[in-house]
Enzyme design. Structure first.
Site, PDB file in Angstrom:
ATOM      1  N   CYS A  88       0.844  -1.202   0.000  1.00 19.71           N
ATOM      2  CA  CYS A  88       0.000   0.000   0.000  1.00 19.71           C
ATOM      3  C   CYS A  88       0.879   1.252   0.000  1.00 19.71           C
ATOM      4  O   CYS A  88       0.617   2.216  -0.735  1.00 19.71           O
ATOM      5  CB  CYS A  88      -0.906   0.013   1.233  1.00 19.71           C
ATOM      6  SG  CYS A  88      -2.079  -1.342   1.331  1.00 19.71           S
TER       7      CYS A  88
ATOM      8  N   ASP B 291      34.440  21.513  16.398  1.00 13.74           N
ATOM      9  CA  ASP B 291      34.758  22.935  16.487  1.00 13.74           C
ATOM     10  C   ASP B 291      34.977  23.229  17.974  1.00 13.74           C
ATOM     11  O   ASP B 291      34.526  22.459  18.833  1.00 13.74           O
ATOM     12  CB  ASP B 291      33.609  23.763  15.922  1.00 13.74           C
ATOM     13  CG  ASP B 291      33.849  25.251  16.059  1.00 13.74           C
ATOM     14  OD1 ASP B 291      34.950  25.702  15.729  1.00 13.74           O
ATOM     15  OD2 ASP B 291      32.931  25.953  16.519  1.00 13.74           O
TER      16      ASP B 291
ATOM     17  N   ASP C 263      28.675  24.628  15.495  1.00 15.72           N
ATOM     18  CA  ASP C 263      27.552  25.436  15.974  1.00 15.72           C
ATOM     19  C   ASP C 263      27.330  26.728  15.184  1.00 15.72           C
ATOM     20  O   ASP C 263      26.260  27.321  15.262  1.00 15.72           O
ATOM     21  CB  ASP C 263      27.750  25.807  17.446  1.00 15.72           C
ATOM     22  CG  ASP C 263      28.817  26.884  17.625  1.00 15.72           C
ATOM     23  OD1 ASP C 263      29.900  26.738  17.027  1.00 15.72           O
ATOM     24  OD2 ASP C 263      28.553  27.867  18.333  1.00 15.72           O
TER      25      ASP C 263
ATOM     26  N   ASP D 220      30.666  27.004  10.284  1.00 15.34           N
ATOM     27  CA  ASP D 220      30.780  25.548  10.261  1.00 15.34           C
ATOM     28  C   ASP D 220      29.869  24.907   9.220  1.00 15.34           C
ATOM     29  O   ASP D 220      29.941  23.691   9.012  1.00 15.34           O
ATOM     30  CB  ASP D 220      30.444  24.959  11.641  1.00 15.34           C
ATOM     31  CG  ASP D 220      31.448  25.365  12.708  1.00 15.34           C
ATOM     32  OD1 ASP D 220      32.648  25.412  12.387  1.00 15.34           O
ATOM     33  OD2 ASP D 220      31.030  25.641  13.848  1.00 15.34           O
TER      34      ASP D 220
END
Length: 804
Positions: free
Chosen positions: A111, A510, A694, A698
């Site tokens: 389905c 980082d 963050d 980045d």
């Protein structure tokens, strides 16, 4: 005492009609809830009030191609093209739009394949993926090319019901589905017991006149089982034949009708045997298996739905003049000012405009400690105001709100299928046709051999080989793992994450905002004139108390001296008068004219506090490590995963943090392009990379890594481009995610292996005539239940992560 009424909008029975009533065409109409009231008022306000005069039930829209008779049903669907109605379930991203729909009537993976295949063929549709675990269809399309009503109509024409996703509506749908399943199961169970009781004398032998009576009695008792309990199988089979697509309901319906028809023929023609008991047992065990699967599916789906059910039904709006007005949540608009009462849920995303309180964000972040909120801070709909009243200005509602965004990311993760899932879907889509061919071949063989049980041997083959377990193997595991990790604080937004995480060779971090908190704190105070440290900090806090730069936040918790004539000198420092004395705080060359060297260079930033007469002391501010950083790095290294720190900060702080955490490789002062080059270099050496960051800088490397993680304080752009988002700041959750992903991969392989092994073993046994139809039904149901139960073991991932 309130009386029962029917909701004018949806028709549901309600005792709340007077409470939520609204006026339509001069008459007060009862409504069951504020949601129906808001939708009805929106329809009337949009000039579509005639809809209530001409509406018909949506299922009357014919699934046959070219049937244009039911124009009123199509007009009903066109209501979904209204901007007011779309606000709650359609998210716009430039020219693209995304909507989540709940599909009713799905019975197996075939389905899902049919719906996905048909919607993806529509002009303008970019992608459509259906999640078998929660029956949600996420469609992404070019908004100008096709209307929402056309998407929903295409699904109706296939014979399925589609409606915009709503946590409340889905809970209501689940309740209806569960109640109806229990009724059908009860009728089948009672019929099975009664027919079996009548069948025992037929097996042991009795007088011919009594045997005829027993057969007719069994026939009458089997009729409700076939016509009511087994009805969903027949409806789905007819739908599948109309759309020329086979699902497992076709062989199931065929088996029930063939066995029932043969038994009726034997009853009227004094044939040798009847199998009314087998029909009842077969139907009962099929329904029991589906009911247990449904309960497990509902349980897994509730983890995600609990997010949207956090939103309250009503809100308190501050109108002109300062008066309060109670409105439904659907009526909230961007820019509205809402009053937030203590102990109540926050109804939308917004910004605090007045007041101060703490907010419980545990449902989103997994952290049980409330977060302090004051003027200017952001609020997320669905969190709880704990202490004091506040005012907020609404910034996002409906599909644009953060809760809806999280839901879409979760759905996207569950719908992007790994290679194992694609293989299982491909096998399942062709399996039904193979089952029908094999069953016909088995019947032909035994009939040629002259076996009088050839028909029921073929019937057992039809039943025992239904690919239910195969179609459930992967989606149940992915849904359980994704929901469990979200509760632990890690939101997975891309489907490949659970497949790739166990293969990670290196994690790249980082520094600022990822391994560190991204905010400055006080590290050291060195007096130069004999003053104590607390007095120097009070003087510095007096100068910084009204400043807006990041350094000022490090002094917020200090009791400040009263200051005047404050002046901030960009890139130099700040000055002002305290007790009539001019003080300066900042760069050494700004605070004191004679050259002074800071006490050391260990990565922090040294500020000099000086008066007009002498330097008073050194104050060092620094970015502090996250609490879990050490545990995370050591945990990764214990699992044989290498670590690296790539930071744009050229100071010695990167080296200090790398040494403190024991990180394997370090690069300081690198640009975003250099970060990406380094990651690509490792990838070219055969390593799989996970990048944690963050900031906007980045984003390139987050996009280039095999798996990317954005921390909770990350920019919106970083979160959008990341594969996973940390919602609670606990870095150690990544360890649980890596272990959980490995467990998910094992369980998917176990499920697919079990499903294939079961069919390979059961098929020859059934073809040999060793499995009666009722036993085949039990085996098929148990196979599916084993797969679902095995997947539910992944619910432990979240609990283990919280204990880490």
């Amino acid at each position: 005492m309130s009386t029962q009424q029917s909701c004018f909008h949806c028709g549901e029975t309600t005792r709340e009609g007077e409470r939520w009533a609204t006026e339509i065409d001069g008459q007060v109409r009862p409504m069951c809830c504020p949601g129906c009231k808001a939708v009805a008022e929106t329809i009337v306000a949009s000039g579509l009030k005639d809809y209530y005069k001409h509406r018909t039930q949506l299922p009357e829209l014919s699934p046959a191609d070219g049937d244009d008779q039911d124009l009123t049903a199509r007009d009903t669907l066109k209501l979904y093209d209204s901007d007011a109605l779309q606000r709650s379930f359609v998210a716009r991203d430039g020219e693209l739009a995304e909507a989540t729909l709940i599909i009713d009537g799905i019975s197996c993976a075939a389905c899902a394949w049919l719906i996905e295949h048909r919607i993806n063929q529509l002009p303008g549709v970019d992608n459509a993926v259906l999640n078998m675990s929660n029956h949600r269809l996420v469609v992404r399309w070019h908004y100008a090319d096709i209307a929402v009503s056309s998407l929903i109509e295409a699904i109706y024409r296939l014979g399925y019901r589609a409606s915009p996703f709503s946590a409340t509506e889905q809970e209501a749908q689940r309740s209806r589905e569960s109640k109806q399943a229990i009724r059908r199961l009860a009728v089948a169970g009672i019929g099975m017991m009664q027919v079996m009781m009548l069948s025992v004398p037929l097996y042991v032998g009795m007088a011919a006149q009594y045997e005829v009576f027993m057969r007719f009695a069994a026939l009458i008792l089997t009729l409700p089982v076939v016509l009511f309990s087994a009805r969903p199988f027949f409806i789905a089979a007819v739908r599948d034949l109309k759309t020329r697509h086979l699902t497992m309901d076709v062989p199931v319906s065929l088996a029930i009708w063939l066995a029932f028809g043969a038994s009726i023929w034997s009853t009227f023609n004094r044939g040798p045997e009847v199998y009314f008991d087998s029909v009842c047992m077969f139907t009962f065990f099929l329904l029991l298996g589906r009911y247990l699967e449904m309960r497990a599916r509902h349980r897994m789906g509730k983890a995600g739905n609990n997010l949207l059910t956090l939103l309250p039904n009503v809100a308190v709006k501050v109108i002109d003049g300062g008066d309060d007005q109670v409105i439904s949540s659907e009526e909230i608009c961007v820019g509205d000012i809402l009053r937030l009462r203590p102990g109540h849920a926050i109804p939308a995303d917004g910004i605090v405009t007045a007041g101060k309180s703490s907010v419980d964000e545990a449902a989103l972040t997994g952290e049980y400690m409330p977060v302090d909120k004051q003027t200017g801070d952001t609020l997320i709909g669905g969190t709880f105001n704990v202490e004091s009243p506040m005012l907020m200005r609404v910034t996002a509602t409906g599909a644009e709100a953060q809760l809806s965004t999280i839901m879409r990311l979760m759905d996207r993760a569950q719908q992007e299928k790994p290679k194992a899932a694609l293989l299982a879907d491909k096998i399942a889509s062709h399996f039904v046709a193979a089952v029908l061919i094999i069953s016909a071949s088995v019947f032909s063989f035994w009939a040629w051999q002259g076996d009088e049980h050839a028909f029921f041997i073929a019937l057992s083959v039809l039943v025992v080989t239904c690919p239910c377990a195969l179609s459930l193997a992967t989606p149940t595991a992915l849904t359980a793992a994704t929901a469990s990790l979200r509760e632990a604080g890690l939101l997975i937004s891309k489907g490949h994450v659970l497949e790739t995480l166990p293969q990670i060779d290196r994690v790249v971090f980082d520094k600022t905002g990822t391994l560190t908190l991204g905010r400055l704190t006080l590290s050291q105070v060195i007096p130069l004139q004999g003053d104590d440290e607390s007095h120097l900090l009070q003087l510095a806090a007096g100068l910084e108390q009204h400043a807006s730069h990041p350094i000022a936040k490090a002094f917020q918790h200090i009791s400040a001296k009263a200051a005047s004539d404050i002046e901030q000198i960009p890139a130099q420092g700040i000055q002002g008068r305290i007790d009539g004395q001019l003080l300066k705080l900042g760069h050494p060359g700004f605070a004191w004219p004679a050259p002074l060297q800071p006490p050391g260079d260990d990565g922090g930033q040294w500020l000099l506090l000086a008066s007009e007469h002498a330097p008073l002391g050194w104050i060092q501010v620094n970015d502090s490590l996250r609490k879990a950083a050490t545990k995370l790095v050591s945990g990764l290294q214990q699992r044989g995963i290498k670590t690296a720190l790539l930071t744009g900060d050229p100071s010695h702080s990167g080296q200090r943090i790398a040494q403190q955490l024991g990180i394997d490789e370090l690069s300081c002062g690198v640009s975003p392009e250099q970060k990406l080059q380094q990651v690509v270099s490792w990838q070219q050496q055969g390593e799989r990379i996970l990048m944690a960051g963050d900031g906007i800088n980045d984003v390139p490397v987050l996009a280039g890594a095999d798996v990317s993680l954005a921390v909770n304080e990350a920019t919106d752009l970083a979160k959008t481009n990341a594969d996973t988002v940390l919602t609670n700041g606990r870095l150690e959750v990544l360890l649980a995610a890596i272990d959980g992903a490995a467990a998910t991969r094992r369980i998917i392989r176990q499920n697919i292996g079990w499903a294939l092994l079961y069919n390979l073993v059961a098929l020859p046994i059934a073809a040999a005539g060793l499995v009666p139809p009722w036993a085949a039904a039990i085996g098929m149901s148990l196979s599916s239940l084993i797969v679902v139960t095995n997947a539910l073991r992944l619910n432990r991932i979240g609990r283990l992560a919280k204990e880490t």
